[in-house]
Design a protein around this motif. Structure first.
Motif, PDB file in Angstrom:
ATOM      1  N   LYS A 183       3.452 -19.202  -0.961  1.00 57.35           N
ATOM      2  CA  LYS A 183       3.368 -19.979  -2.204  1.00 57.35           C
ATOM      3  C   LYS A 183       4.783 -20.208  -2.749  1.00 57.35           C
ATOM      4  O   LYS A 183       5.528 -21.019  -2.211  1.00 57.35           O
ATOM      5  CB  LYS A 183       2.470 -19.237  -3.218  1.00 57.35           C
TER       6      LYS A 183
ATOM      7  N   ARG B   9       3.827 -13.754   8.242  1.00 53.76           N
ATOM      8  CA  ARG B   9       3.392 -12.449   7.725  1.00 53.76           C
ATOM      9  C   ARG B   9       4.493 -11.782   6.903  1.00 53.76           C
ATOM     10  O   ARG B   9       4.235 -11.105   5.939  1.00 53.76           O
ATOM     11  CB  ARG B   9       3.002 -11.539   8.904  1.00 53.76           C
TER      12      ARG B   9
ATOM     13  N   ASP C  46       9.287  -0.109   8.942  1.00 56.28           N
ATOM     14  CA  ASP C  46      10.087  -0.664  10.047  1.00 56.28           C
ATOM     15  C   ASP C  46      10.859  -1.925   9.661  1.00 56.28           C
ATOM     16  O   ASP C  46      11.751  -2.349  10.384  1.00 56.28           O
ATOM     17  CB  ASP C  46       9.217  -0.903  11.290  1.00 56.28           C
ATOM     18  N   GLU C  47      10.515  -2.525   8.503  1.00 57.00           N
ATOM     19  CA  GLU C  47      11.319  -3.690   8.091  1.00 57.00           C
ATOM     20  C   GLU C  47      12.597  -3.190   7.416  1.00 57.00           C
ATOM     21  O   GLU C  47      12.624  -2.089   6.864  1.00 57.00           O
ATOM     22  CB  GLU C  47      10.521  -4.551   7.112  1.00 57.00           C
TER      23      GLU C  47
ATOM     24  N   GLY D 264       0.820  -1.211   0.000  1.00 56.61           N
ATOM     25  CA  GLY D 264       0.000   0.000   0.000  1.00 56.61           C
ATOM     26  C   GLY D 264       0.853   1.261   0.000  1.00 56.61           C
ATOM     27  O   GLY D 264       0.543   2.235  -0.691  1.00 56.61           O
TER      28      GLY D 264
ATOM     29  N   ARG E 262       3.605  -9.908  -0.581  1.00 55.02           N
ATOM     30  CA  ARG E 262       3.371 -10.968   0.403  1.00 55.02           C
ATOM     31  C   ARG E 262       2.742 -12.243  -0.163  1.00 55.02           C
ATOM     32  O   ARG E 262       3.041 -13.339   0.334  1.00 55.02           O
ATOM     33  CB  ARG E 262       2.519 -10.434   1.569  1.00 55.02           C
TER      34      ARG E 262
HETATM   35  C1  LIG Z   1       1.449 -15.010   3.439  1.00 58.22           C
HETATM   36  C2  LIG Z   1       0.462 -14.086   2.786  1.00 58.22           C
HETATM   37  C3  LIG Z   1      -0.166 -14.458   1.602  1.00 58.22           C
HETATM   38  C4  LIG Z   1      -1.092 -13.617   0.996  1.00 58.22           C
HETATM   39  N1  LIG Z   1      -1.715 -14.030  -0.137  1.00 58.22           N
HETATM   40  C5  LIG Z   1      -2.670 -13.251  -0.698  1.00 58.22           C
HETATM   41  C6  LIG Z   1      -3.359 -13.676  -1.870  1.00 58.22           C
HETATM   42  O1  LIG Z   1      -3.099 -14.755  -2.391  1.00 58.22           O
HETATM   43  N2  LIG Z   1      -4.312 -12.861  -2.393  1.00 58.22           N
HETATM   44  C7  LIG Z   1      -4.630 -11.655  -1.830  1.00 58.22           C
HETATM   45  O2  LIG Z   1      -5.527 -10.949  -2.330  1.00 58.22           O
HETATM   46  N3  LIG Z   1      -3.976 -11.211  -0.719  1.00 58.22           N
HETATM   47  C8  LIG Z   1      -3.011 -11.981  -0.153  1.00 58.22           C
HETATM   48  N4  LIG Z   1      -2.351 -11.544   0.974  1.00 58.22           N
HETATM   49  C9  LIG Z   1      -2.719 -10.236   1.544  1.00 58.22           C
HETATM   50  C10 LIG Z   1      -1.918  -9.075   0.919  1.00 58.22           C
HETATM   51  O3  LIG Z   1      -0.569  -9.396   0.849  1.00 58.22           O
HETATM   52  C11 LIG Z   1      -2.143  -7.835   1.779  1.00 58.22           C
HETATM   53  O4  LIG Z   1      -3.498  -7.468   1.606  1.00 58.22           O
HETATM   54  C12 LIG Z   1      -1.238  -6.662   1.430  1.00 58.22           C
HETATM   55  O5  LIG Z   1       0.111  -6.979   1.622  1.00 58.22           O
HETATM   56  C13 LIG Z   1      -1.586  -5.461   2.293  1.00 58.22           C
HETATM   57  O6  LIG Z   1      -0.714  -4.403   2.038  1.00 58.22           O
HETATM   58  P1  LIG Z   1      -0.439  -3.283   3.159  1.00 58.22           P
HETATM   59  O7  LIG Z   1       0.431  -2.269   2.498  1.00 58.22           O
HETATM   60  O8  LIG Z   1      -1.710  -2.869   3.773  1.00 58.22           O
HETATM   61  O9  LIG Z   1       0.358  -4.029   4.303  1.00 58.22           O
HETATM   62  P2  LIG Z   1       1.811  -4.759   4.264  1.00 58.22           P
HETATM   63  O10 LIG Z   1       2.078  -5.326   2.913  1.00 58.22           O
HETATM   64  O11 LIG Z   1       1.772  -5.665   5.442  1.00 58.22           O
HETATM   65  O12 LIG Z   1       2.809  -3.558   4.549  1.00 58.22           O
HETATM   66  C14 LIG Z   1       2.813  -2.867   5.773  1.00 58.22           C
HETATM   67  C15 LIG Z   1       4.232  -2.473   6.105  1.00 58.22           C
HETATM   68  O13 LIG Z   1       4.211  -1.493   7.158  1.00 58.22           O
HETATM   69  C16 LIG Z   1       5.211  -1.811   8.121  1.00 58.22           C
HETATM   70  N5  LIG Z   1       4.879  -1.189   9.427  1.00 58.22           N
HETATM   71  C17 LIG Z   1       3.955  -1.621  10.326  1.00 58.22           C
HETATM   72  N6  LIG Z   1       3.922  -0.777  11.395  1.00 58.22           N
HETATM   73  C18 LIG Z   1       4.829   0.199  11.148  1.00 58.22           C
HETATM   74  C19 LIG Z   1       5.236   1.356  11.872  1.00 58.22           C
HETATM   75  N7  LIG Z   1       4.696   1.695  13.057  1.00 58.22           N
HETATM   76  N8  LIG Z   1       6.206   2.157  11.344  1.00 58.22           N
HETATM   77  C20 LIG Z   1       6.751   1.841  10.119  1.00 58.22           C
HETATM   78  N9  LIG Z   1       6.400   0.753   9.382  1.00 58.22           N
HETATM   79  C21 LIG Z   1       5.440  -0.056   9.893  1.00 58.22           C
HETATM   80  C22 LIG Z   1       5.175  -3.331   8.146  1.00 58.22           C
HETATM   81  O14 LIG Z   1       6.338  -3.869   8.734  1.00 58.22           O
HETATM   82  C23 LIG Z   1       5.063  -3.636   6.651  1.00 58.22           C
HETATM   83  O15 LIG Z   1       6.312  -3.671   6.046  1.00 58.22           O
HETATM   84  C24 LIG Z   1      -1.400 -12.358   1.591  1.00 58.22           C
HETATM   85  C25 LIG Z   1      -0.771 -11.981   2.785  1.00 58.22           C
HETATM   86  C26 LIG Z   1       0.144 -12.833   3.374  1.00 58.22           C
HETATM   87  C27 LIG Z   1       0.807 -12.416   4.670  1.00 58.22           C
END
Ligand SMILES: Cc1cc2nc3c(=O)[nH]c(=O)nc-3n(C[C@H](O)[C@H](O)[C@H](O)COP(=O)(O)OP(=O)(O)OC[C@H]3O[C@@H](n4cnc5c(N)ncnc54)[C@H](O)[C@@H]3O)c2cc1C
Length: 400
Positions: free
Chosen positions: A52, A128, A39-40, A17, A47
């Protein structure tokens, strides 16, 4: 009075995102400063492959990276990796090194952390992050048995990957069938069959009382011991850093239908943490799906940059497991009944090729498919339009 122009956008969370928000800002002509805090230690990565291809060993970590390193220079974004946001005030974010960053617009994209069971030892896995996946992969390299708590999508995908590697798999699920609440008993039953037909053992209606070392202690008094144990029981929005902000973070960050966090100035949220108002459902809904994250990031980037909002999309989710794509368009929790459209899975025939329509009374609200990607795609426009049963049956006849 015109709002002052945005000069600095701070994106907190360097995942899918966060990256897509940065790209949308630039695509919509924003040429001011952008900071991306994560933070990573890694640059943004994808992900879905973690359960997979990466877990299976067919991909290495460089392949899950979402963009090459020099893309961030090209985008003109300054990245702060290994840096955690710890507090927010209007227009400010405090970082874990004590620094405060000031911005005209702040976007929260901090995703989820894997939910853990009470008393869960560190030797029991969750999944995760990239590092979680690599650790689980290394453990599976030496394992002949795997116990998984939770038959959700991550649990099922890991089970599938492990079965392909010849590992004996036991899945423990609290509900009567996987996804009983979200998809209903019949569709959940198809997900259950995918597991059992792969040779995995599925035990449903099972509670976990605790651990004895890595051994799972079940509520019925039984014990489950495996070489590797994974807990896959969903995620918790990473909003702990907003706990002193005065914003209500129970159940995610509640946003309007454009991603503005309610009750907060110049604060936006996208992805797994964000509960955007859903006009169709008539309430805020948080979706933990890849496509939803990408669409929300595109909308928020456009809104901050003063660009045109993308049209609202039909919610979509996919999962790759047991040699097929499981897909879902729409809002399954709104459904009151389910009808078979293609295939015989609901009648005990092969799961593969089954497509099911989910209706609220006579209105199509969602379509689910198992190994039937081309057919499922044809129903997307019908779900978007919320058509009636007659039109759904007409398309089913055409595609038969
Ligand atoms: C194993 C796995 C398989 C998946 N497979 C599918 C699939 O097949 N189909 C599908 O539709 N979706 C799938 N998903 C879901 C999809 O990956 C997520 O919906 C998507 O990654 C969400 O994106 P995001 O940016 O919200 O969060 P993330 O990708 O989790 O990114 C958030 C980032 O913010 C960082 N962060 C958190 N807190 C802080 C802070 N306080 N300060 C700074 N950084 C911070 C985290 O460490 C992370 O790096 C899967 C998820 C996982 C875990």
């Amino acid at each position: 009075m015109r709002a002052a122009p945005v000069q600095h956008v701070l994106v907190v969370g360097a995942g899918l995102g966060g990256l897509r928000t940065v790209e949308a800002l630039r695509a919509n002509g924003y040429d001011g400063r952008i900071s991306l805090v994560g933070d990573e230690p890694h640059l943004p990565y994808d992900r879905p492959p973690l359960s997979k291809q990466l877990l299976a060993g067919s991909w290495e970590p460089d392949r899950v990276r979402l963009r090459a390193e020099d893309t961030y220079d090209d985008l003109g974004v300054r990245t702060y990796l290994g840096t955690r946001a710890v507090d927010w005030r209007p227009g400010q974010v405090v970082l874990d090194d004590g620094a405060t960053m000031y911005a005209d617009a702040i976007v929260v994209a901090t995703g989820l952390s894997a939910r853990r069971l009470p008393g869960q030892p560190d030797s029991v896995f969750t999944l995760r992050t990239l590092d979680d996946s690599l650790a689980l992969r290394a453990a599976l390299d030496k394992a002949s048995s795997l116990a998984i708590v939770g038959a959700g999508f991550v649990g099922a995908e890991v089970a599938s990957t492990a079965r392909d590697r010849g590992i004996e798999v036991t899945v423990l699920e609290a509900l009567s069938v996987p996804f009983a609440r979200a998809l209903g008993e019949e569709l959940g039953g198809l997900c259950a069959r995918l597991l059992t037909e792969s040779g995995a053992t599925l035990r449903t209606g099972v509670g976990i009382d605790g651990f004895d070392g890595d051994t799972l202690l079940l509520a019925d008094g039984d014990r489950v011991d495996a070489d590797v144990t994974l807990v896959g029981i969903g995620g918790v929005p990473r909003l702990e850093w907003l706990s002193d902000s005065g914003i209500d973070v129970t159940g995610g960050l509640v946003c309007d239908a454009a991603g503005r966090v309610e009750g907060a100035e110049a604060l936006w949220a996208v992805g797994d943490v964000a509960a955007w108002h859903d006009d169709v459902a008539g309430r805020p809904v948080r979706r933990e799906h890849w496509t939803n994250t990408v669409e929300q990031a595109a909308a928020v980037g456009a809104a901050i940059a003063g660009g045109e909002a993308p049209p609202p999309a039909v919610p979509y989710f996919w999962s790759d497991q047991f040699g097929m794509k499981v897909q879902l368009f729409g809002r399954p929790t709104e459904a009151t009944r389910r009808i078979p459209l293609h295939g015989d899975g609901l009648d005990g025939g092969p799961v593969k090729g089954t497509v099911v329509g989910l209706l609220r009374d006579d209105t199509l609200v969602a379509v689910a498919g198992f190994g039937a990607a081309r057919r499922v795609a044809r129903y997307r426009a019908l779900v978007a339009a919320g058509v009636g049963l007659a039109e759904v049956e007409e398309l089913a006849r055409t595609l038969a």
